[in-house]
Each structure stands twice: as structure tokens, then as C-alpha cells.
Design a protein around this motif. Structure first.
Motif, PDB file in Angstrom:
ATOM      1  N   ARG A 190      60.868  38.654  41.858  1.00 35.84           N
ATOM      2  CA  ARG A 190      60.083  37.995  40.395  1.00 35.84           C
ATOM      3  C   ARG A 190      60.421  36.645  40.192  1.00 35.84           C
ATOM      4  O   ARG A 190      59.339  36.075  39.776  1.00 35.84           O
ATOM      5  CB  ARG A 190      60.611  39.198  39.019  1.00 35.84           C
ATOM      6  CG  ARG A 190      60.451  40.660  38.899  1.00 35.84           C
ATOM      7  CD  ARG A 190      60.151  40.796  37.318  1.00 35.84           C
ATOM      8  NE  ARG A 190      59.206  41.846  36.732  1.00 35.84           N
ATOM      9  CZ  ARG A 190      58.201  42.162  37.211  1.00 35.84           C
ATOM     10  NH1 ARG A 190      57.104  41.258  37.755  1.00 35.84           N
ATOM     11  NH2 ARG A 190      57.321  43.273  36.661  1.00 35.84           N
ATOM     12  N   SER A 191      61.915  36.881  40.562  1.00 34.53           N
ATOM     13  CA  SER A 191      61.903  35.223  40.997  1.00 34.53           C
ATOM     14  C   SER A 191      61.203  34.082  42.318  1.00 34.53           C
ATOM     15  O   SER A 191      62.238  35.190  43.177  1.00 34.53           O
ATOM     16  CB  SER A 191      63.470  34.462  40.563  1.00 34.53           C
ATOM     17  OG  SER A 191      63.284  33.297  40.727  1.00 34.53           O
ATOM     18  N   ASP A 192      60.434  33.334  42.309  1.00 34.31           N
ATOM     19  CA  ASP A 192      59.426  33.097  43.323  1.00 34.31           C
ATOM     20  C   ASP A 192      59.066  31.878  43.522  1.00 34.31           C
ATOM     21  O   ASP A 192      58.392  31.334  43.713  1.00 34.31           O
ATOM     22  CB  ASP A 192      58.650  33.970  43.607  1.00 34.31           C
ATOM     23  CG  ASP A 192      57.031  33.925  42.940  1.00 34.31           C
ATOM     24  OD1 ASP A 192      57.611  33.262  41.228  1.00 34.31           O
ATOM     25  OD2 ASP A 192      56.573  34.992  42.531  1.00 34.31           O
ATOM     26  N   GLU A 223      52.615  38.027  36.647  1.00 38.20           N
ATOM     27  CA  GLU A 223      52.366  39.111  37.241  1.00 38.20           C
ATOM     28  C   GLU A 223      52.318  40.246  36.826  1.00 38.20           C
ATOM     29  O   GLU A 223      50.882  40.497  37.296  1.00 38.20           O
ATOM     30  CB  GLU A 223      54.189  39.201  38.579  1.00 38.20           C
ATOM     31  CG  GLU A 223      53.396  39.890  39.215  1.00 38.20           C
ATOM     32  CD  GLU A 223      52.749  39.836  40.257  1.00 38.20           C
ATOM     33  OE1 GLU A 223      51.460  41.134  39.969  1.00 38.20           O
ATOM     34  OE2 GLU A 223      52.964  39.301  41.101  1.00 38.20           O
ATOM     35  N   THR A 224      52.465  40.280  35.844  1.00 35.91           N
ATOM     36  CA  THR A 224      51.847  40.956  34.776  1.00 35.91           C
ATOM     37  C   THR A 224      51.932  40.412  33.399  1.00 35.91           C
ATOM     38  O   THR A 224      52.159  39.707  32.857  1.00 35.91           O
ATOM     39  CB  THR A 224      52.856  42.173  34.523  1.00 35.91           C
ATOM     40  OG1 THR A 224      54.308  42.078  33.739  1.00 35.91           O
ATOM     41  CG2 THR A 224      53.262  43.635  35.857  1.00 35.91           C
TER      42      THR A 224
END
Length: 150
Positions: A84-86, A138-139
Motif C-alpha cells: 500500500r505504501s508506494d 487505490e480504493t
């Protein structure tokens, strides 16, 4: 390949795509492109004429240094595609593509690489695309109102 194998392969691809998401899929693409660029800089093709872009880049840093930067970026993108951390991946990829775009554009403006404006436009556009994708959630909750109504 049998039909059942293709069905299984498609099912696994869909499952992976759902897990990775849009941002992660973009990072996988950028990671693969970065890896190809890194490899191309480690073993540049021997053309009959000098590659002006490579000469311009080599004047700033040796091509192997650029290859390492692209390889590191590839690794970060390929790993963070599954998390999630990108932010680091998007920051590294965006910085490197924008830097390349500016270098190519500078080469065109100074006459060192007259066709550099083409690569500059492509790399700056790619960096802009990465910047845009990095802002996508993302969502998120489904919109409650159609676009344009407030």
C-alpha cells in the motif's frame, strides 16, 4: 496450451490484478521499463554512428551510473507494487523520468542532441503520467453524486 490451462491462467492474472490494483500495476509496468533501460545502458548497442543521447548522458555521469539509478528505481517499483505504501517508488520513478526529460530537452536547446526534444517530450510526458497516477487513490468509496453535480 489447453483451454483449461488458459482459464486457470486468466483467473490467476485477475486475482493478482485485484491484489496489486491500478497503482501497483502501473508500478510493475514502470519497474519493467526501468529494468530494460538499465540493461540497455549496461550493454548499449554498437551502432555505426554515435548515440547523441548517450553521449549527453555520459557527460553528466557514466552510463553505468545511470544504469544503477534505473536498476534501483526498477527494484523499488517492482517491490512496492505489492504494498500500500508506494510513495518512494512513485517519487523515484517520477524524479528519474523528469530528470531524463529535462536532460534531453536541454540537449535539444543547446544543440548537443538536436533530436533531444522528442525524447524530452516523451520522458516529460511519462513523468507527468506518473505524477497523475501517484495521486489516484487505490480504493475509495463509490461516488454518491454523478460528476458535475454538487
Amino acid at each position: 496450451m489447453r483451454h483449461s490451462d488458459l482459464v486457470t491462467l486468466r483467473r490467476q492474472a485477475r486475482r493478482l490484478a485485484r491484489r496489486v490494483g491500478r497503482r501497483g500495476t502501473s508500478l510493475l509496468f514502470v519497474g519493467l521499463v526501468s529494468a530494460v533501460i538499465a540493461w540497455s545502458l549496461v550493454s548499449p548497442p554498437r551502432l555505426g554512428r554515435p548515440n547523441l543521447a548517450h553521449a549527453q548522458l555520459a557527460a553528466i555521469a557514466p552510463l553505468r551510473v545511470w544504469a544503477v539509478l534505473w536498476a534501483i528505481t526498477a527494484g523499488i517499483c517492482l517491490v512496492q507494487a505489492f504494498f500500500r505504501s508506494d510513495r518512494v517508488a512513485f517519487a523515484a520513478a517520477t524524479a528519474l523520468t523528469l530528470a531524463w526529460g529535462l536532460i534531453y530537452l536541454a540537449g535539444a536547446l543547446t544543440g548537443v542532441n538536436p533530436a533531444g526534444w522528442i525524447g524530452g517530450a516523451v520522458w516529460l510526458g511519462f513523468g507527468g503520467w506518473l505524477t497523475l497516477i501517484s495521486t489516484w487513490p487505490e480504493t475509495g468509496p463509490a461516488p454518491t453524486e454523478p460528476h458535475g453535480e454538487a
